[in-house]
Scaffold this motif. Structure first.
Motif, PDB file in Angstrom:
ATOM      1  N   ASN A 151       0.817  -0.938  -0.231  1.00  0.00           N
ATOM      2  CA  ASN A 151       0.059   0.076   0.151  1.00  0.00           C
ATOM      3  C   ASN A 151       0.722   1.307  -0.052  1.00  0.00           C
TER       4      ASN A 151
ATOM      5  N   GLY B 192      -1.059   4.091  -1.556  1.00  0.00           N
ATOM      6  CA  GLY B 192      -2.506   4.289  -1.370  1.00  0.00           C
ATOM      7  C   GLY B 192      -3.379   3.348  -2.197  1.00  0.00           C
TER       8      GLY B 192
ATOM      9  N   GLN C 253      -1.147   4.820   3.791  1.00  0.00           N
ATOM     10  CA  GLN C 253      -0.206   4.146   3.034  1.00  0.00           C
ATOM     11  C   GLN C 253       0.717   2.892   3.530  1.00  0.00           C
TER      12      GLN C 253
ATOM     13  N   THR D  73      -5.027   8.034  -1.873  1.00  0.00           N
ATOM     14  CA  THR D  73      -5.310   6.959  -0.977  1.00  0.00           C
ATOM     15  C   THR D  73      -6.701   6.859  -0.765  1.00  0.00           C
TER      16      THR D  73
END
Length: 243
Positions: A136, A139, A146, A202
């Motif tokens: 991640n 995002g 994140q 994100t």
């Protein structure tokens, strides 16, 4: 919702195919166990080989990341295998597995669509909801931060139901039941459709330029750093005619 679970997929170096009987065959790069076929420590599986643990599961769709794989059964169960260093197997840890294992946290959901990026996974439920997990950094999970996630997290807060999902290397694209496209994740190459000045998102962001042109999206597809959509021409014609 539209089905979003293709029967053939290729990762960075491996391929999965679902037969008409619901069996899964794999071949290619296997150093992380992403082919799910014996021998588990083989660097490569050089000919199509049936994945034994999935025999009789009635798989109807598969997805491939760079070095992980996911299958969805006819009952909506999700299984994952291969590299798990970023949590992309969704089992609550960062361990890898050469054997398909059920993804935890989705037992109460019926999954009908799945997509994998380089190291993340996103699934679409029959009810039109989204769950994501794994890498991640940009995002690409759409959960507002994140941080990597080793278990499925619901992508929430939009009040929107979805019909299709796709993943690029580090970005994701989802199509709503109203034909709107939302994107999130890495955007440095403009792959989010939000302009090249937005390095990442994100949370899912509406691609307003498509809406402004009256485009009703039916499906989306992502490359490593680009996105494509197929429009629903019938729906668009209806809008032009006042329908």
């Amino acid at each position: 919702p539209r089905a979003s679970c293709p029967p053939t997929r290729a990762g960075t170096g491996h391929t999965l195919v679902v037969s008409d009987k619901g069996d899964v065959w794999a071949w290619g790069w296997n150093s992380k166990g992403q082919c799910g076929a014996p021998p588990a420590d083989a660097e490569a599986v050089c000919t199509p080989t049936m994945i034994g643990p999935l025999l009789g599961k009635g798989v109807r769709g598969v997805a491939c990341g760079a070095a992980h794989s996911i299958a969805v059964t006819g009952r909506g169960e999700v299984l994952a295998w291969g590299l798990g260093g970023s949590g992309q197997l969704g089992n609550g840890d960062v361990g890898s597995s050469a054997v398909p294992r059920p993804v935890g946290g989705l037992a109460a959901e019926v999954v009908q669509g799945v997509a994998c990026g380089f190291g993340h996974s996103v699934v679409l439920t029959r009810a039109g909801g989204l769950f994501s997990w794994g890498w991640n950094r940009d995002g690409q999970l759409g959960v507002g931060d994140q941080l990597d996630r080793p278990s499925p997290c619901r992508v929430s807060g939009l009040g929107v139901t979805f019909q299709h999902v796709a993943c690029g290397g580090a970005h994701s694209a989802v199509v709503s039941t109203k034909g709107l496209l939302y994107t999130f994740g890495a955007g440095t190459c403009g792959q989010l459709g939000l302009g090249c000045t937005q390095p990442h998102a994100t949370r899912p962001q509406l691609v307003e330029s498509l809406q402004a042109h009256g485009v009703v999206c039916a499906l989306a597809a992502c490359g490593e750093e680009f996105t494509l959509v197929i429009s629903d021409t019938q729906a668009r014609r209806g809008r032009w005619e006042g329908g």
